[in-house]
Design an enzyme around this catalytic site. Structure first.
Site, PDB file in Angstrom:
ATOM      1  N   HIS A  64       0.831  -1.304  -0.047  1.00 20.69           N
ATOM      2  CA  HIS A  64       0.117   0.254   0.122  1.00 20.69           C
ATOM      3  C   HIS A  64       0.825   1.303   0.132  1.00 20.69           C
ATOM      4  O   HIS A  64       0.483   2.387  -0.469  1.00 20.69           O
ATOM      5  CB  HIS A  64      -0.986   0.083   1.161  1.00 20.69           C
ATOM      6  CG  HIS A  64      -2.113  -0.929   1.083  1.00 20.69           C
ATOM      7  ND1 HIS A  64      -2.200  -2.218   1.338  1.00 20.69           N
ATOM      8  CD2 HIS A  64      -3.322  -0.439   0.575  1.00 20.69           C
ATOM      9  CE1 HIS A  64      -3.288  -2.711   1.020  1.00 20.69           C
ATOM     10  NE2 HIS A  64      -4.073  -1.895   0.478  1.00 20.69           N
ATOM     11  N   GLY A  65       2.089   1.189   0.458  1.00 16.56           N
ATOM     12  CA  GLY A  65       2.715   2.460   0.602  1.00 16.56           C
ATOM     13  C   GLY A  65       4.057   2.251   1.029  1.00 16.56           C
ATOM     14  O   GLY A  65       4.336   1.362   2.044  1.00 16.56           O
TER      15      GLY A  65
END
Lengths: 309, 469
Positions: free
Chosen positions: B326-327
């Site tokens: 996700h990041g």
């Protein structure tokens, strides 16, 4: 395909009918607003005729007491400031006012780092309910996006998200600025203890100036001067924040000097910025602070007015 | 190009008309047209990064073709590695280079050694995590002989770059989407009508709910030193709904848009906050990603065909890696690890318990724990997340910050409509409004949604949160 197109057309027509009908109702609510932000903006754009006009954002709205100005200078005063706004709003209000008359005195509240930041163009969308009836503000709002002139044909878009503050004055009066306060929003009380501190922060910004903000500010200031208003640029105080050497203030000093416009800096006024009794929050004066500040300001403005006569 | 932009509102009808009137007699023309408009759609943001998609597509197409002609497992594995290195190399460089460099530097300085590592000024290509995973799934499936490699380059390029789901999913599998590019599409009124309705509801979720909630969430999380525990709790609940509406809204627009062109994309969200277990939550939340991780990470690690302890480790690792997907921030890793922990605890301890808990309480508890994890997802760093959680649980305070009361009221209104819709879909499907058997109800719902979106939507051109992933 034809069926889809036909159905989409019927939906579009129904939507447009509802949109225009809702627009008529909302226009009525705006025009008859008993007080609050829409009454204030309508008065600023359409009916104000006061000798002194104050223009600013929330600091302008809370920090300047028009009654002190009226009593001290024997003039009429109107505080046209609006919280959460910036230079595009000031510009739009200026256009609305100068379209009808020239105020004798204009007090323009500029914040100590205002010209280093973005212009707050999107926030001027607050003026959309007035878009159709005010060609003089349209060029400013059209800067928000290329499609603004098309969007604003939809009345629901013009009034997008405004309903709460548009309708609330009909139910509860005085929550969003009372009509009799002449645009001023006095706040009673004292700054919350979580903000109290003993030390003063000395702001030393190194941010570059925003060219767009500077150009818009210059346009506003020069236009008032050209039209014959006595313009005073004021930087009002913040709690425990000493601003005297920011790029904005340094630029204002040069601009004011070269254009012979009085600049009154109070963000370096330690008697005010260190006194928590004057503030409702770190950025805004309370009623007592506002009254004190306005008296002090008028004490500086009066000799300048006399000297120029 | 954003789905909630005027650019897309102009782009879509033009593409739709050309697709159904000009390219509708020739499959190759139809696919070539889709590639062209997909590249325009992506290039609208930054045309330079089109080369990444094109390069990944060429590599994976050729790898697939070559692999299809080989039986030697060693050679097939080499080709798979080639695809993995190219795709994960791009992803690693653009998304994680600075993250790992900074993390190593911090780790060394923690132990007293100073190293001088340079970070680069890297722009993250929009949607790189999504199309990388989609194209990777193709080569892995070909390697596993789950699917036959395609010889149709146009179909493959269109599959990788298909604009409705290119930048934020759903992450489609080749086995499902690729064959849809093999046949000429025929215009269907029902498909277009369903597609438009999905797009309308998706737009409502995005501009009328998610972006509205985002204003309050940003006010609270953006000034975390000024707010009470109650305000943090409300902002966190708002964020839980915001991210759901943001991403599920995007997915619905993507699915509806694809449907207008005759394509069927997989369902990506199925009212996740009605889940009564974490297992159920992950079968309803970002379904295309969770099934991807299940098939390509969890099962290859051994899945549940191993010892209990190893199974829990597999679960934990899968969720932690999904957090990192996700990041590039430890907050996402913590979020993934928390969900991994929830899953392990649920599987290890709670499944065996014979305590009867009312369904509604289970749903509320799952939502509550999900919100705790969302704090990590939304916070800018672990320190802020810990501070916010500590404030919520130890210093709730008595005052709730409303911010702009109008905005707050419209946030609640939007959430109310969303909840009513999801409740009806979940428990009373025959009362669904947009798909009601009575045309007048459907019609009134459509007009109401249009009025609501124009009158109360947020039109600041804000990006979808998942674009950054």
């Amino acid at each position: 395909m034809v069926t889809i197109i036909k159905k989409l057309a019927v939906i579009a027509v129904c939507f447009l009918i509802i949109d225009q009908a809702a627009g008529l109702f909302l226009d009525l609510c705006r025009d008859k607003s008993p007080d609050g932000r829409y009454y204030k903006t309508k008065h600023s754009l359409e009916t104000s005729d006061e000798d002194v006009v104050i223009i600013g954002s929330s600091r302008g709205e809370m920090n300047y007491n028009p009654f002190v100005i009226e009593d001290s200078l024997k003039v009429t005063a109107w505080n046209a400031s609006r919280g959460g706004q910036g230079l595009p709003y000031f510009h739009a209000i200026q256009n609305g006012i100068l379209n009808r008359y020239v105020p004798k005195i204009v007090i323009l509240n500029i914040e100590g780092s205002m010209l280093e930041h973005r212009r707050f163009l999107a926030e001027a969308g607050f003026l959309r309910p007035f878009y159709q009836g005010h060609p003089e503000i349209q060029p400013i709002l059209n800067e928000i996006s290329y499609f603004e002139k098309f969007y604003n044909r939809l009345r629901l878009f013009s009034y997008n998200s405004s309903y709460y503050y548009l309708l609330r004055p009909y139910l509860i009066k005085g929550l969003d600025g009372r009509r009799e306060d002449k645009g001023w929003k006095p706040r009673d009380g004292r700054i919350h203890e979580i903000f109290l501190r003993d030390t003063t922060e000395i702001v030393k910004d190194t941010e570059p100036l925003n060219e767009g903000a500077v150009a818009e500010f210059e346009h506003i200031a020069k236009t008032f001067k050209e039209k014959g208003s006595r313009l005073f640029i004021v930087v009002s105080p913040n709690y425990q924040v000493y601003e005297d050497n920011t790029p904005t203030i340094n630029y204002l000093r040069n601009f004011a000097k070269s254009n012979q416009i009085p600049l009154l800096i109070h963000s370096n006024d330690t008697t005010m910025i260190r006194n928590p009794d004057f503030f409702i929050d770190p950025d805004h004066l309370n009623r007592q602070g506002s009254t004190y500040f306005t008296k002090k300001l008028i004490g500086e403005i009066r000799p300048l007015l006399t000297a120029s006569l | 190009m954003l789905f909630n932009s005027i650019d897309f509102a102009i782009f879509l009808p033009i593409v739709f008309v050309l697709y159904w009137f000009v390219t509708n007699r020739n499959l190759k023309l139809q696919n070539a047209f889709l590639i062209l408009v997909s590249y325009i759609f992506y290039g609208w943001w930054d045309w330079r990064f089109l080369s990444l998609i094109a390069f990944s597509s060429v590599v994976d197409f050729l790898v697939g073709l070559k692999m299809g002609g080989l039986e030697d497992p060693v050679k097939r594995k080499r080709l798979l590695w080639l695809s993995l290195i190219v795709n994960l190399g791009f992803l690693g460089f653009f998304k994680y280079f600075n993250f790992f460099t900074e993390s190593f530097t911090e780790a060394f300085s923690f132990f007293g050694s100073e190293i001088n590592a340079r970070t680069l000024n890297i722009v993250l290509p929009v949607g790189i995590s999504f199309y990388t995973f989609q194209t990777l799934s193709y080569t892995i499936d070909v390697y596993r002989k789950n699917i036959e490699p395609t010889r149709d380059a146009l179909a493959f390029f269109a599959f990788v770059s298909f604009f409705p789901q290119l930048v934020a999913g759903p992450i489609e599998r080749a086995a499902h989407l690729l064959p849809q590019f093999y046949y000429l599409k025929k215009f269907s009124y029902d498909e277009v009508s369903y597609g438009l309705k999905k797009m309308l509801w998706g737009l409502f979720m995005k501009v009328a709910v998610a972006d509205r909630l985002a204003i309050y969430v940003e006010t609270i999380y953006g000034h975390s030193d000024l707010h009470t525990g109650i305000s943090f709790a409300v902002a966190t609940i708002f964020f839980a709904v915001q991210i759901y509406c943001d991403f599920a809204g995007y997915s619905l627009i993507a699915i509806g848009c694809a449907q207008m062109f005759g394509f069927d994309l997989m369902e990506n969200f199925r009212r996740p906050y009605f889940s009564a277990t974490f297992k159920e939550f992950w079968s309803r939340w970002h379904i295309s990603l969770s099934t991807w991780f299940r098939d390509y990470v969890y099962i290859p690690l051994g899945g549940n065909r191993v010892s209990k302890a190893r199974n829990y480790l597999n679960l934990f690792v899968t969720f932690t890696v999904s957090g990192l997907w996700h990041g590039a921030n430890w907050t996402f890793v913590a979020w993934g690890a928390l969900h991994g922990t929830f899953q392990c605890v649920e599987k290890g301890f709670l499944d065996g318990l014979r305590i009867k808990v009312p369904h509604v309480l289970k749903v509320a508890l799952i939502f509550l724990f999900t919100c705790v994890a969302w704090v990590f997802f939304r916070a800018v760093n672990i320190g802020q997340a810990m501070y916010i959680l500590q404030t919520i649980f130890t210093r709730p305070g008595t005052s709730l910050y409303f911010g702009d009361k109008g905005m707050f009221a419209f946030s609640i209104l939007g959430m109310g409509i969303l909840f009513a819709n999801d409740y009806v879909q979940e428990y009373r499907p025959k009362f669904r409004l947009l798909h009601n058997p009575y045309p007048a109800v459907r019609f009134a719902t459509i007009v109401f949604l249009l009025v609501y979106i124009v009158g109360l939507g947020v039109f600041d051109g804000s990006q979808f949160i998942y674009f950054q992933f």
